[in-house]
Enzyme design. Structure first.
Site, mmCIF file in Angstrom:
data_model
loop_
_atom_site.group_PDB
_atom_site.id
_atom_site.type_symbol
_atom_site.label_atom_id
_atom_site.label_comp_id
_atom_site.label_asym_id
_atom_site.label_seq_id
_atom_site.Cartn_x
_atom_site.Cartn_y
_atom_site.Cartn_z
ATOM 1 N N TYR A 1 -9.194 4.369 -7.985
ATOM 2 C CA TYR A 1 -9.255 3.868 -6.603
ATOM 3 C C TYR A 1 -10.165 4.736 -5.748
ATOM 4 C CZ TYR A 1 -4.856 1.496 -7.869
ATOM 5 O OH TYR A 1 -3.894 0.735 -8.476
ATOM 6 N N ASP B 1 0.765 2.912 5.234
ATOM 7 C CA ASP B 1 -0.645 2.601 5.472
ATOM 8 C C ASP B 1 -0.805 2.192 6.931
ATOM 9 O OD1 ASP B 1 0.186 -0.058 5.686
ATOM 10 O OD2 ASP B 1 -0.559 -0.626 3.710
ATOM 11 N N ARG C 1 -0.819 4.730 -1.408
ATOM 12 C CA ARG C 1 -0.377 4.976 -0.018
ATOM 13 C C ARG C 1 0.747 6.010 0.024
ATOM 14 N NH1 ARG C 1 3.618 0.453 0.949
ATOM 15 N NH2 ARG C 1 3.361 -0.952 -0.821
ATOM 16 N N ASP D 1 -2.023 -4.370 -2.975
ATOM 17 C CA ASP D 1 -1.518 -4.704 -1.640
ATOM 18 C C ASP D 1 -2.458 -5.694 -0.953
ATOM 19 O OD1 ASP D 1 0.637 -3.017 -1.909
ATOM 20 O OD2 ASP D 1 -0.329 -1.330 -0.907
#
Length: 302
Positions: free
Chosen positions: A67, A81, A176, A39
């Site tokens: 992550y 998000d 997310r 993203d």
């Protein structure tokens, strides 16, 4: 043309496509592709394939990813998000009722196989149109759940309403959406506040380089030091060297037999091997058929 894979650090504000476009300008070549979208506001590891290595994109995009994420509990947004529009907000009383142990247990419950409904703000196509185009027009449509796997979640810090966690997951997992789903399960909502992709296969964020560094290394002639050759990316497969008289076969993408190899190695049926000429040129990835004793091309990198 430059051939190989480079570990790019994607900075905030760039899409993965932006990174590829900028690299095409920096390196003056068109044949460039990336391995796994990030993203725009996420940062971290974005392996980029150059030249012949673009044929690796489909193979390497399947790799697991790791992550570092920050979950913000109590806030729900239309993008899942903090860049999106707030569509739900837990009360102070609801947030005060959260217990760290319950938050920890709920997060850990997501480890394993996971049916995840992708967010509307995503590049997935349904009916030939990307979901984010529909979302920008205010449309919300039903999305089929996609199977993914959360390999591990390590909660590194809880300071409610924020939780920091280290997530290792399969290809196609939206972190997310994971944050959103954790919030839903806790009954207060949630969204992702921060995301850093720290690892993709062998690529670590500590070894990644920015676009400006790539320009610098291009100018001082040291960029090769940061490139991983195509065949090294396939080093889990054993090496097979063909004899000089059989090189015409492999250069034309044809099969060859066990008799055409220099090193008489024993390969199992269905085993994939890296094929080289006698003088070390990498040809491609082949698969062995033990019944016919032939090596058949899978992916050529000439």
């Amino acid at each position: 043309m430059i051939n190989g894979v480079i570990n790019v650090y994607k900075e905030p504000g760039f899409t993965s496509h932006d990174v590829v476009a900028k690299l095409r300008g920096i390196l003056k070549q068109k044949k460039i592709g990336h391995m796994g979208t990030l993203d725009p506001n996420a940062v971290g590891v974005l392996p980029v394939c150059l030249g012949k290595a673009t044929k690796l994109c489909s193979i390497l995009s399947e790799k697991d990813k790791t992550y570092n994420a920050t979950l913000l509990l109590g806030t729900g947004t239309n993008t899942q998000d903090t860049t999106g529009e707030v569509i739900s907000q837990a009360s102070e009383e609801e947030l005060n009722a959260l217990v760290e142990d319950k938050v920890f247990e709920t997060i850990k419950s997501f480890i394993g196989d996971y049916e995840q409904i992708p967010p509307m703000f995503s590049a997935i196509k349904i009916g030939g149109e990307k979901l984010y185009n529909l979302a920008r027009r205010g449309e919300v449509i039903e999305r089929p759940a996609r199977h993914c796997k959360i390999i591990d979640i390590v909660v590194t810090n809880i300071d409610l309403p924020r939780v920091e966690m280290h997530v290792t997951c399969s290809k196609g997992t939206y972190i997310r959406t994971l944050c959103h789903d954790i919030g839903q399960k806790l009954g207060v909502g949630g969204c992702m506040e921060k995301l850093v992709r720290s690892k993709v296969d062998r690529f670590d964020v500590e070894d990644s380089i920015t676009l400006s560094q790539i320009e610098e290394y291009r100018d001082n002639g040291t960029l090769d030091e940061y490139l991983i050759p195509v065949d090294e990316m396939l080093d889990k497969y054993s090496k097979c060297i063909v004899s000089e008289d059989a090189e015409k076969l492999v250069y034309n993408g044809n099969i060859f037999t066990s008799r055409n190899t220099l090193l008489k190695m024993t390969h199992e049926d269905g085993q994939k091997v890296r094929v080289y000429t006698h003088d070390g040129n990498f040809i491609g990835l082949y698969i062995y058929n033990s019944e016919k004793q032939i090596y058949k091309p899978l992916k050529m990198f000439l």
